[in-house]
Scaffold this motif. Structure first.
Motif, PDB file in Angstrom:
ATOM      1  N   ALA A   1      -7.666 -16.100   4.483  1.00  0.00           N
ATOM      2  CA  ALA A   1      -8.226 -16.026   2.815  1.00  0.00           C
ATOM      3  C   ALA A   1      -6.968 -16.196   1.956  1.00  0.00           C
ATOM      4  N   LEU A   2      -5.765 -15.787   2.395  1.00  0.00           N
ATOM      5  CA  LEU A   2      -4.593 -15.929   1.543  1.00  0.00           C
ATOM      6  C   LEU A   2      -4.633 -17.401   1.318  1.00  0.00           C
ATOM      7  N   PHE A   3      -4.598 -18.421   2.424  1.00  0.00           N
ATOM      8  CA  PHE A   3      -4.414 -19.686   2.226  1.00  0.00           C
ATOM      9  C   PHE A   3      -5.592 -20.102   1.217  1.00  0.00           C
ATOM     10  N   MET A   4      -6.730 -19.372   1.398  1.00  0.00           N
ATOM     11  CA  MET A   4      -7.817 -20.134   0.206  1.00  0.00           C
ATOM     12  C   MET A   4      -7.563 -19.583  -1.189  1.00  0.00           C
ATOM     13  N   GLN A   5      -6.715 -18.695  -1.303  1.00  0.00           N
ATOM     14  CA  GLN A   5      -6.285 -18.327  -2.503  1.00  0.00           C
ATOM     15  C   GLN A   5      -4.995 -19.147  -3.144  1.00  0.00           C
ATOM     16  N   GLY A   6      -4.451 -20.069  -2.160  1.00  0.00           N
ATOM     17  CA  GLY A   6      -3.464 -20.898  -2.785  1.00  0.00           C
ATOM     18  C   GLY A   6      -2.195 -20.831  -2.252  1.00  0.00           C
ATOM     19  N   TYR A   7      -1.807 -19.745  -1.611  1.00  0.00           N
ATOM     20  CA  TYR A   7      -0.540 -19.398  -0.761  1.00  0.00           C
ATOM     21  C   TYR A   7      -0.382 -20.265   0.319  1.00  0.00           C
ATOM     22  N   ASN A   8       0.890 -20.885   0.547  1.00  0.00           N
ATOM     23  CA  ASN A   8       1.310 -21.640   1.831  1.00  0.00           C
ATOM     24  C   ASN A   8       1.195 -20.819   2.953  1.00  0.00           C
ATOM     25  N   CYS A   9       1.293 -21.828   3.906  1.00  0.00           N
ATOM     26  CA  CYS A   9       1.217 -21.438   5.399  1.00  0.00           C
ATOM     27  C   CYS A   9       1.842 -20.381   5.778  1.00  0.00           C
ATOM     28  N   SER A  10       3.439 -20.419   5.467  1.00  0.00           N
ATOM     29  CA  SER A  10       4.183 -19.312   5.873  1.00  0.00           C
ATOM     30  C   SER A  10       3.677 -17.995   4.956  1.00  0.00           C
ATOM     31  N   GLN A  11       3.695 -18.262   3.809  1.00  0.00           N
ATOM     32  CA  GLN A  11       3.248 -16.920   3.115  1.00  0.00           C
ATOM     33  C   GLN A  11       2.115 -16.241   3.849  1.00  0.00           C
ATOM     34  N   CYS A  12       1.012 -16.895   3.964  1.00  0.00           N
ATOM     35  CA  CYS A  12      -0.461 -16.511   4.639  1.00  0.00           C
ATOM     36  C   CYS A  12       0.006 -15.563   5.837  1.00  0.00           C
ATOM     37  N   VAL A  13       0.593 -16.016   6.804  1.00  0.00           N
ATOM     38  CA  VAL A  13       0.953 -15.240   8.078  1.00  0.00           C
ATOM     39  C   VAL A  13       2.013 -14.232   7.643  1.00  0.00           C
ATOM     40  N   ALA A  14       3.108 -14.391   6.948  1.00  0.00           N
ATOM     41  CA  ALA A  14       4.108 -13.183   6.730  1.00  0.00           C
ATOM     42  C   ALA A  14       3.249 -12.067   6.155  1.00  0.00           C
ATOM     43  N   ALA A  15       2.435 -12.530   4.883  1.00  0.00           N
ATOM     44  CA  ALA A  15       1.915 -11.382   4.214  1.00  0.00           C
ATOM     45  C   ALA A  15       0.782 -10.551   4.915  1.00  0.00           C
ATOM     46  N   ALA A  16       0.262 -11.217   6.106  1.00  0.00           N
ATOM     47  CA  ALA A  16      -0.956 -10.516   6.629  1.00  0.00           C
ATOM     48  C   ALA A  16      -0.040  -9.430   7.421  1.00  0.00           C
ATOM     49  N   PHE A  17       1.296  -9.358   7.657  1.00  0.00           N
ATOM     50  CA  PHE A  17       2.020  -8.376   8.283  1.00  0.00           C
ATOM     51  C   PHE A  17       2.896  -7.617   7.619  1.00  0.00           C
ATOM     52  N   CYS A  18       2.864  -7.719   6.120  1.00  0.00           N
ATOM     53  CA  CYS A  18       3.766  -6.826   5.493  1.00  0.00           C
ATOM     54  C   CYS A  18       3.748  -5.458   5.714  1.00  0.00           C
ATOM     55  N   GLU A  19       2.877  -4.942   6.117  1.00  0.00           N
ATOM     56  CA  GLU A  19       2.693  -3.308   6.362  1.00  0.00           C
ATOM     57  C   GLU A  19       3.479  -3.207   7.666  1.00  0.00           C
ATOM     58  N   GLU A  20       3.244  -3.955   8.612  1.00  0.00           N
ATOM     59  CA  GLU A  20       3.719  -3.694   9.979  1.00  0.00           C
ATOM     60  C   GLU A  20       5.371  -3.981   9.907  1.00  0.00           C
ATOM     61  N   ALA A  21       5.783  -5.178   8.838  1.00  0.00           N
ATOM     62  CA  ALA A  21       7.067  -5.049   8.554  1.00  0.00           C
ATOM     63  C   ALA A  21       8.032  -4.235   7.691  1.00  0.00           C
ATOM     64  N   GLY A  22       7.060  -3.207   7.189  1.00  0.00           N
ATOM     65  CA  GLY A  22       7.466  -2.340   6.049  1.00  0.00           C
ATOM     66  C   GLY A  22       7.835  -3.015   4.581  1.00  0.00           C
TER      67      GLY A  22
END
Length: 153
Positions: free
Chosen positions: A10-31
């Motif tokens: 979903a993040l990729f389809m919003q225009g974010y790049n590949c790295s941002q999409c994966v990393a942002a999916a785990f922002c809660e876990e990463a704190g």
């Protein structure tokens, strides 16, 4: 596809790049705040700055692994590197490579730092939505099987 894969896609389809999409999916876990995670990971997109080297989705995985399994000691890399290598082997086995230009079927990088406009044609020719979903789901499975220890330095 799992929850994290859906978030990354979903993040990729919003225009974010590949790295941002994966990393942002785990922002809660990463704190980390989502905006902070998006800023930290932006340079890894396009195979690191659109150089088409290491896949951005995989780079996002490595960034999150460092946040979850590393700490501030110089020797924490000895704990993180084996995990990154294990997941690199799994990612390569599933997708054929961890190199952006190979995943995109390019003989060489396009030669421009300018990202392509996100059009319907762009999405038809790119495997990136599937790659970010794969990376996020793979990372989620690893984390579930290997809960990170909290309280590192």
């Amino acid at each position: 596809m799992g929850k994290k894969g859906e978030q990354a896609r979903a993040l990729f389809m919003q225009g974010y790049n590949c790295s941002q999409c994966v990393a942002a999916a785990f922002c809660e876990e990463a704190g980390l705040d989502r905006d902070v995670m998006l800023k930290i990971s932006v340079g890894l997109g396009g195979g690191v700055g659109r150089l088409r080297e290491v896949c951005g989705a995989f780079g996002g995985m490595a960034l999150v692994l460092g946040m979850l399994y590393g700490d501030t000691r110089p020797d924490s890399k000895t704990a993180v590197y084996p995990i990154v290598q294990r997941l690199a082997a799994e990612y390569k086995a599933q997708n054929g490579s961890i190199v952006c230009k190979e995943l995109l079927g390019l003989a060489k990088p396009e030669g421009s730092p300018e990202p392509e406009p996100r059009t319907a044609e762009y999405y038809k020719k790119r495997p990136c939505p599937d790659l970010v979903a794969c990376a996020a789901d793979m990372l989620a499975e690893y984390i579930a099987a290997n809960p990170p220890k909290r309280g590192g330095k």
